[in-house]
Design an enzyme around this catalytic site. Structure first.
Site, PDB file in Angstrom:
ATOM      1  N   ARG A 139       0.875  -1.183   0.000  1.00 33.10           N
ATOM      2  CA  ARG A 139       0.000   0.000   0.000  1.00 33.10           C
ATOM      3  C   ARG A 139       0.908   1.228   0.000  1.00 33.10           C
ATOM      4  NH1 ARG A 139      -4.906  -0.490   4.188  1.00 33.10           N
ATOM      5  NH2 ARG A 139      -3.239  -0.539   5.740  1.00 33.10           N
TER       6      ARG A 139
ATOM      7  N   ASP B  42      -1.843   2.727   8.143  1.00 36.90           N
ATOM      8  CA  ASP B  42      -3.028   3.564   7.949  1.00 36.90           C
ATOM      9  C   ASP B  42      -3.467   4.254   9.228  1.00 36.90           C
ATOM     10  OD1 ASP B  42      -3.825   1.331   9.275  1.00 36.90           O
ATOM     11  OD2 ASP B  42      -5.555   0.889   7.998  1.00 36.90           O
TER      12      ASP B  42
ATOM     13  N   ASN C 134       6.423  -6.156   4.331  1.00 35.63           N
ATOM     14  CA  ASN C 134       5.959  -7.520   4.571  1.00 35.63           C
ATOM     15  C   ASN C 134       5.552  -8.251   3.301  1.00 35.63           C
ATOM     16  OD1 ASN C 134       5.880  -9.112   6.856  1.00 35.63           O
ATOM     17  ND2 ASN C 134       3.685  -8.974   7.100  1.00 35.63           N
TER      18      ASN C 134
ATOM     19  N   ARG D 268       6.276  -7.716  12.887  1.00 32.71           N
ATOM     20  CA  ARG D 268       6.087  -6.421  13.560  1.00 32.71           C
ATOM     21  C   ARG D 268       6.905  -6.351  14.846  1.00 32.71           C
ATOM     22  NH1 ARG D 268       1.719  -2.832  13.863  1.00 32.71           N
ATOM     23  NH2 ARG D 268       0.367  -4.256  12.709  1.00 32.71           N
TER      24      ARG D 268
ATOM     25  N   GLU E  97      -1.731 -10.862  16.291  1.00 35.41           N
ATOM     26  CA  GLU E  97      -0.412 -10.589  16.859  1.00 35.41           C
ATOM     27  C   GLU E  97      -0.502  -9.563  17.980  1.00 35.41           C
ATOM     28  OE1 GLU E  97      -0.909  -7.056  14.327  1.00 35.41           O
ATOM     29  OE2 GLU E  97      -1.524  -9.142  14.245  1.00 35.41           O
ATOM     30  N   ASP E  98      -1.444  -8.625  17.899  1.00 37.00           N
ATOM     31  CA  ASP E  98      -1.596  -7.644  18.962  1.00 37.00           C
ATOM     32  C   ASP E  98      -2.149  -8.282  20.230  1.00 37.00           C
ATOM     33  OD1 ASP E  98      -3.939  -8.224  17.695  1.00 37.00           O
ATOM     34  OD2 ASP E  98      -4.622  -6.161  17.468  1.00 37.00           O
TER      35      ASP E  98
END
Length: 921
Positions: free
Chosen positions: A674, A748, A699, A730, A834-835
């Site tokens: 992006r 974003d 990534n 990350r 993952e968070d």
């Protein structure tokens, strides 16, 4: 010519061309006359006409004037001349206007020239001032260096000492029983900067190697190959290690033969100093065959010791190696909740030979109470425990005879009953697991006791050790009272009361600590070997080797595009944090503790539960005060020496807030194909204060466009290439991250500069927490009896999304190298969660919830393309992740909080010379 004409006339008037010469002559005369006539007409006639028109008298009748001059109005009445007149008037007006503008521009040019001259003078003055400031700065730096040199001693690496191969002058202790580090260990082989090199003998090179248990030997060799301390250069080694057990019974060498083989080791040096003999046990019946062997000054690490053999602070009690070549399955381990299980406590065992029967001595309880020490408390233990079982006050299970043949054991030791799977099933139903030490107090620890301890910790049964003389594994560096109860045998009658009086919170804390100890020091051969080395290294006060960092492979990219300024970045809304200055990147202090922690904080490193802090030489969350500050008595903060200042927050702001030196942070931004969104996000970081560097984790396997021009935001932008598309990237500890603080942010995410600065300052106040903006929480689904992930607005939270959050780089190491691999595999499988995994990890280690700052609940930029979180399956996957993570950890580590951080003077306008502190609400 006359002769020619005469000849031509004579010949009849015909020339060479056959034409009459008279005609040619007449034509020349006509051409000459015509030319002269045209010349006269074209030259003299205009002159005569001009003279006439300008000198003719005015006629009396104006209507009869034909050639005389006329007035402008009369001339303009001519139809063909009217347009030309209008054009003339317009041009005249424009000429007048241009002339006015020219005069005005000349005036402005003159003024600008004056300003230019003034600016040149100002520049010259500024250059002089700058030169003076540089001189002042140079003098100040020189003075600072002189002061630092006066106040700090000059340190340099010590000279590396390598003793001779044969150290004949090494002093001898009176006996091997008196061996301690100060008289049996050669420190000169282990310099402070040596890195703790360890040489491991190859057991196959010696006869006793063929007698070793194949599984133990194979597991030991696999562990040695991957250990960072192992070296192949024996001449520089600090410690020499030889594996001698567990040995197989049929082919076990005689003690004298084994002793001769040990003494013949090439680096034994007559007495074996700096040697470690490891005897690992995979079974409970492992014998102590080293007891009858002269080991000299060599250290011994095994699971069975007699009192006459064990040397505290020198030898090491190790745990059994149950999972030799297999990793434990975390999903098969029972959860840590509910706290209380079916049985309050349980015990199964059989003593083949008691101390009482061996001594042929019988004493009554009355005699013991009167002060005569009993020879063996086992009879009282049996009677008391059976009484508790018969009372039926609590469900307990005690069996003192095995249904099948008991395992082999040492004299006076309680043998294990049944198979390992059967014992584990009983322990899964038990809140406490009784471990009765051998009746012979000369046996300080046995393989059977360590096996019972291993199995109890593995399934979450809290160990209750009866016998305070026992030496539990790694007892000199582990606080066993945080995970087990160690009770003297005379207090057997009080055991039931003690077990019932422990609260549920304490039970859960002990079970969680026991699970941590088992996972970190007991579970695998790697953990056992690393723990043994860590104990020796800690005893001789050598810092641990730094954990490896992830090498960043940079993707070449072009930069130079001037980054614009987003007007939203400067709009602070109702949250005014006061002025902030923009700093260039400077070296932030990575870690302020080094060698001192090895000697000062041994217990904190090994017992900070539940977290594997032994992997690092320090705990990075301790604030270190600068040299120009001092404590305020009983207060927790500090003020500059001199006092009197403070209150307005200005001094606090000048130090960037917090009680630690100023520092910077690194932005880690994960992205996937992006480019436009990424460029916009990078541009929004332009001018962000205290930003050290931006690490863009690319990534995607597809490289960025070659013609992509990256913005110039005033700090370096490092674009890192990854091996695969994984959200775990990350949290990799990239070597390009040179600061402790990491701001993990999505490509974003849309945050203002003041919001980022506020979050950074709050993180500096709570460096061991995740500090971020969007909060989430977990909830219990009663109908389905499972955990749910919820992103709705709520008055409480238990997670902070790492798409916009600060955390310490320390957690990046733990996430990537220490956290169970099963969690990272699930993140890769779902490309999600993952968070959540990071929140689980930090809450598990700290037992604290994250911190949310400001009232913001979302952080997505308007108009950006949809992310993965907009997928319908996103939330279903996160539900599954939470329940899976709970299984891996054995309990729910997330903690709820209604805590949010805002400015002390939130929404209160202050003068510009006042700055704000924080208020926790």
């Amino acid at each position: 010519e006359l002769m020619t004409g005469y000849t031509m006339l004579r010949n009849g008037g015909v020339g060479n061309g056959g034409q009459p010469w008279v005609l040619r002559w007449s034509s020349r005369i006509r051409l000459t006359w015509l030319s002269f006539t045209l010349f006269v007409i074209l030259v003299f006639f205009p002159l005569i006409a001009h003279y006439y028109l300008t000198t003719i008298d005015d006629a009396d009748d104006a209507g009869k004037r034909i050639f005389g001059p006329r007035t402008g109005n009369e001339l303009c009445e001519v139809k063909h001349v009217q347009d030309l007149c209008r054009i003339r008037e317009s041009v005249s007006e424009e000429l007048l206007q241009l002339e006015a503008k020219r005069q005005e521009l000349n005036s402005e040019i003159a003024k600008l020239n004056l300003k230019i001259e003034a600016c040149k003078k100002s520049i010259e003055n500024a250059k002089q001032d700058l030169l003076q400031l540089k001189n002042v700065i140079s003098q100040t730096e020189h003075s600072y260096k002189e002061l630092m040199a006066q106040n700090q001693p000059k340190l340099s690496l010590p000279i590396r000492l390598l003793p001779d191969k044969d150290d004949a002058t090494f002093p001898l202790p009176k006996s091997n029983r008196n061996c301690r580090l100060h008289n049996c260990f050669d420190y000169s082989r282990c310099p402070l900067t040596s890195g703790f090199p360890v040489y491991v003998y190859n057991s196959d090179d010696y006869p006793f190697g063929s007698s070793l248990d194949p599984l133990i030997k194979q597991a030991f060799e696999a562990t040695v190959r991957t250990n960072v301390y192992v070296t192949e250069n024996a001449n520089i080694a600090c410690v020499y290690i030889i594996l001698v057990g567990e040995m197989q019974e049929p082919v076990m060498p005689k003690p004298t033969e084994l002793e001769q083989q040990l003494h013949s080791l090439p680096y034994w040096r007559t007495d074996g100093h700096n040697h470690l003999i490891i005897n690992l046990s995979r079974k409970s019946e492992t014998q102590n065959f080293i007891y009858n062997i002269s080991t000299g000054r060599a250290m011994i690490a095994q699971s069975t010791f007699y009192d006459a053999q064990y040397r505290p602070g020198f030898d090491i009690v190790v745990s059994p190696l149950v999972h030799a070549m297999s990793e434990p399955n975390f999903l098969e381990i029972p959860p840590q909740v509910p706290v209380k299980r079916k049985y309050l406590f349980s015990f199964q065992g059989e003593k083949i030979e008691s101390l009482r029967s061996s001594l042929q001595e019988v004493r009554s309880f009355e005699e013991e109470i009167e002060g005569n020490a009993p020879a063996d408390y086992d009879d009282r233990i049996i009677t008391t425990l059976k009484a508790v079982q018969d009372s039926k006050l609590d469900f307990v299970l005690v069996e003192f005879t095995c249904k099948n043949q008991p395992k082999a054991s040492l004299p006076t030791e309680w043998a294990l009953c049944g198979e390992r799977e059967d014992r584990l099933e009983l322990l899964k139903l038990s809140t406490f697991a009784l471990i009765i030490t051998p009746g012979d107090t000369r046996l300080v620890i046995s393989a059977g006791c360590t096996m019972r301890l291993f199995e109890a910790l593995e399934v979450g049964a809290i160990p209750v050790v009866l016998g305070e003389q026992v030496q539990l594994p790694y007892n000199d560096v582990i606080r066993w009272n945080e995970a087990a109860l160690i009770i003297p045998k005379p207090r057997i009658t009080e055991v039931h009361f003690l077990l019932r009086s422990i609260s549920d919170n304490d039970l859960l804390a002990m079970r969680r600590q026991g699970r941590f100890l088992w996972e970190t020091y007991f579970s695998t051969s790697d953990n056992v070997f690393s723990t043994v080395l860590a104990i020796i290294r800690t005893r001789i006060q050598i810092p641990a080797a730094p954990i490896r960092e992830e090498p960043a492979v940079e993707i070449p990219h072009r930069s130079g595009k001037a980054a614009g300024t987003d007007p939203n970045m400067a709009d602070n809304g109702d949250l005014d944090l006061g002025p902030v200055e923009t700093e260039p990147p400077y070296a932030s202090p990575k870690y302020l503790r080094n060698f001192t922690l090895t000697a000062m904080d041994i217990y904190r490193n090994w017992n900070s539960a539940p977290g594997p802090f032994h992997l690092f030489p320090y705990t990075p969350f301790d604030p270190v005060l600068p040299s120009e500050a001092k404590f305020l008595g009983s207060g927790t903060g500090f003020r500059p020496i001199g006092g009197g200042a403070g209150g307005s927050g200005k001094e606090f702001q000048a130090a960037l807030g917090g009680n630690v030196p100023r520092e910077q942070f690194t932005v880690v931004m994960l992205t996937y194909e992006r480019e436009e969104v990424l460029m916009n996000s990078l541009e929004r970081l332009n001018g962000l204060p205290y930003l050290n560097k931006v690490v863009v984790v690319w990534n995607s396997p597809k490289l960025p466009s070659e013609d992509l021009l990256w913005p110039d935001i005033g700090v370096p932008i490092m674009v890192v290439r990854t091996e695969k598309n994984s959200l775990n990237n990350r949290f990799l500890p990239w070597d390009e991250i040179e600061t402790e603080a990491i701001l993990s942010i999505d490509d974003d995410a849309h945050l203002r500069h003041d919001e980022i600065m506020f979050g950074f300052r709050v993180w500096r106040e709570a460096r061991d927490r995740i500090v971020g903006f969007p909060g989430r929480y977990h909830a219990w689904d009663i109908p389905h009896q499972s955990w749910l992930y919820n992103s709705n607005y709520s008055c409480e939270l238990s997670m902070v999304l790492t798409g916009a959050a600060f955390f310490h780089k320390y957690y990046a190491y733990l996430y990537s190298y220490v956290m169970p691999q099963a969690i990272r595999d699930m993140v890769d499988e779902y490309i999600n969660c993952e968070d959540i995994a990071m929140n689980f990890l930090v809450s598990h280690l700290t037992r604290k919830p994250p911190i949310k700052v400001t009232s913001r609940w979302t952080f997505r930029c308007p108009g950006c393309p949809q992310a993965l979180s907009h997928d319908d399956s996103h939330f279903h996957e996160r539900h599954k992740c939470i329940n899976f993570f709970v299984k891996v950890y054995g309990y729910m580590p997330l903690l709820y909080t209604q805590f949010r951080v805002d400015s002390v003077l939130f929404k209160t306008r202050l003068p510009h010379d006042k700055t704000k502190c924080f208020k926790f609400i």
